[in-house]
Design an enzyme around this catalytic site. Structure first.
Site, mmCIF file in Angstrom:
data_model
loop_
_atom_site.group_PDB
_atom_site.id
_atom_site.type_symbol
_atom_site.label_atom_id
_atom_site.label_comp_id
_atom_site.label_asym_id
_atom_site.label_seq_id
_atom_site.Cartn_x
_atom_site.Cartn_y
_atom_site.Cartn_z
ATOM 1 N N ASP A 67 -48.730 0.769 38.405
ATOM 2 C CA ASP A 67 -47.875 0.907 37.224
ATOM 3 C C ASP A 67 -46.960 -0.136 37.358
ATOM 4 O O ASP A 67 -47.484 -0.887 38.409
ATOM 5 C CB ASP A 67 -47.138 2.518 36.862
ATOM 6 C CG ASP A 67 -46.824 2.672 38.452
ATOM 7 O OD1 ASP A 67 -46.077 1.905 39.571
ATOM 8 O OD2 ASP A 67 -46.153 4.289 38.610
ATOM 9 N N ASN A 136 -39.783 15.247 40.908
ATOM 10 C CA ASN A 136 -40.758 16.005 39.550
ATOM 11 C C ASN A 136 -42.095 15.990 39.301
ATOM 12 O O ASN A 136 -42.397 16.844 38.756
ATOM 13 C CB ASN A 136 -39.779 15.313 38.571
ATOM 14 C CG ASN A 136 -40.367 13.887 38.342
ATOM 15 O OD1 ASN A 136 -41.198 13.690 38.891
ATOM 16 N ND2 ASN A 136 -39.509 13.330 36.750
ATOM 17 N N HIS A 138 -44.113 13.183 39.547
ATOM 18 C CA HIS A 138 -44.904 12.520 38.493
ATOM 19 C C HIS A 138 -45.669 11.846 39.928
ATOM 20 O O HIS A 138 -45.469 12.260 40.733
ATOM 21 C CB HIS A 138 -44.137 11.550 37.849
ATOM 22 C CG HIS A 138 -42.894 11.024 38.764
ATOM 23 N ND1 HIS A 138 -41.825 10.675 38.822
ATOM 24 C CD2 HIS A 138 -43.331 9.685 39.345
ATOM 25 C CE1 HIS A 138 -41.288 9.371 39.680
ATOM 26 N NE2 HIS A 138 -42.278 8.932 40.292
ATOM 27 N N GLU A 143 -44.968 10.758 34.026
ATOM 28 C CA GLU A 143 -43.259 11.964 33.932
ATOM 29 C C GLU A 143 -44.308 12.943 33.828
ATOM 30 O O GLU A 143 -44.923 13.422 32.624
ATOM 31 C CB GLU A 143 -42.725 11.134 33.231
ATOM 32 C CG GLU A 143 -42.606 10.002 33.925
ATOM 33 C CD GLU A 143 -40.874 10.347 34.822
ATOM 34 O OE1 GLU A 143 -41.330 10.986 35.666
ATOM 35 O OE2 GLU A 143 -40.589 9.456 35.495
HETATM 36 C C1 GLP Z 1 -42.462 5.324 41.460
HETATM 37 C C2 GLP Z 1 -43.638 5.916 41.143
HETATM 38 C C3 GLP Z 1 -44.185 6.316 42.200
HETATM 39 C C4 GLP Z 1 -44.165 6.605 43.840
HETATM 40 C C5 GLP Z 1 -43.059 7.325 43.157
HETATM 41 C C6 GLP Z 1 -42.038 7.814 44.484
HETATM 42 O O1 GLP Z 1 -41.525 6.400 40.701
HETATM 43 N N1 GLP Z 1 -43.906 4.773 40.290
HETATM 44 O O2 GLP Z 1 -45.884 5.501 41.999
HETATM 45 O O3 GLP Z 1 -44.668 7.499 43.825
HETATM 46 O O4 GLP Z 1 -41.427 5.904 42.734
HETATM 47 O O5 GLP Z 1 -41.438 7.091 45.371
HETATM 48 P P1 GLP Z 1 -41.149 6.609 46.641
HETATM 49 O O6 GLP Z 1 -42.359 6.754 47.490
HETATM 50 O O7 GLP Z 1 -40.075 5.668 47.033
HETATM 51 O O8 GLP Z 1 -40.478 8.623 46.961
#
Ligand code: GLP
Length: 241
Positions: A67, A136, A138, A143
């Protein structure tokens, strides 16, 4: 789903890197699906170490990221392209033109989505897809919603996602409101999925992902249907299982 319980983040990172390194070693032309966020950073550091100290070779590897924020180009220090360059690509012998991150600044976002899916299709899917998980549930930026979306698409970011990611920006107002994300089809095109979770903040999402009903309200719950998912999680992230 295979669950590997680890003691802490360091162990999680080493286990994840070991699996990725074995895929690269067995298939030097492997296509890696990569993720951003803090969770995979330790695994990327370990891959860099394996490259420097043990000669792990990235020269024929391709990568496809999940993404990108809409509106940020690759030179913005919070763009996911910048993140990937800083955290991994600049430190190994990968050919940068073989690394793909969706474009957040295309003049035609719909065309950028279609092209990204065509790219994944050209690769016949990825050999492995690394995933973190949002609080959440995702994955990528898929989402919670009322249906799953198969294609790469533009998404309005959930408020709790913007709040969680505000820690990387100087204020929440600077966090983009939209992103371009690989859809569930792209994620499911992978032969193997490596889901990483660390910390109590992920415990509810992991419980819902592993034990809950399959619902687009918890996008990661769809992973219950993928034939080869390895969840590597620490005790905190598994504390509600
Ligand atoms: C972002 C990314 C996700 C990732 C998520 C969790 O929203 N788009 O791919 O898994 O954050 O991030 P973290 O690993 O910093 O908790």
């Amino acid at each position: 789903m295979q669950i590997i319980r680890v003691k802490n983040y360091e162990e999680l990172s080493k286990k994840a890197a070991k699996i990725l390194a074995s895929i690269i070693t067995l298939n030097p032309e492997a296509v890696l699906g990569l993720a951003t966020g803090s969770t995979p950073v330790g695994a990327y550091q370990e891959l860099i170490r394996l490259h420097r100290e043990e000669g792990l070779d990235f020269s024929s590897i391709s990568t496809v990221n999940l993404d990108e924020y809409l509106g940020l180009d690759g030179s913005h220090d919070q763009s996911y392209r910048y993140f990937m360059n800083q955290q991994l690509f600049d430190h190994v012998n990968i050919h940068i033109e073989q690394t793909f991150v969706p474009s957040g600044v295309s003049s035609d976002s719909q065309a950028a989505c279609t092209e990204y899916d065509a790219r994944i299709e050209d690769f016949c899917g990825t050999d492995v897809q690394v995933l973190g998980i949002g609080g959440n549930g995702h994955i990528g930026f898929n989402e919670p919603a009322d249906h799953f979306i198969r294609e790469t698409h533009i998404v309005d970011l959930a408020e709790d996602t913007r709040e969680a990611n505000a820690r990387f920006f100087s204020s929440i107002e600077e966090v983009p409101t939209q992103a371009i994300t690989m859809g569930m089809g792209g994620i499911f095109s992978s032969q193997k999925i490596l889901l990483l979770a660390s910390g109590k903040g992920k415990a509810q999402a992991i419980k819902d992902t592993v034990l809950g009903p399959i619902t687009p309200q918890v996008p990661a719950s769809l992973l219950q249907l993928h034939p080869d998912v390895i969840l590597i999680a620490d005790e905190d992230a598994l504390s509600l299982l």
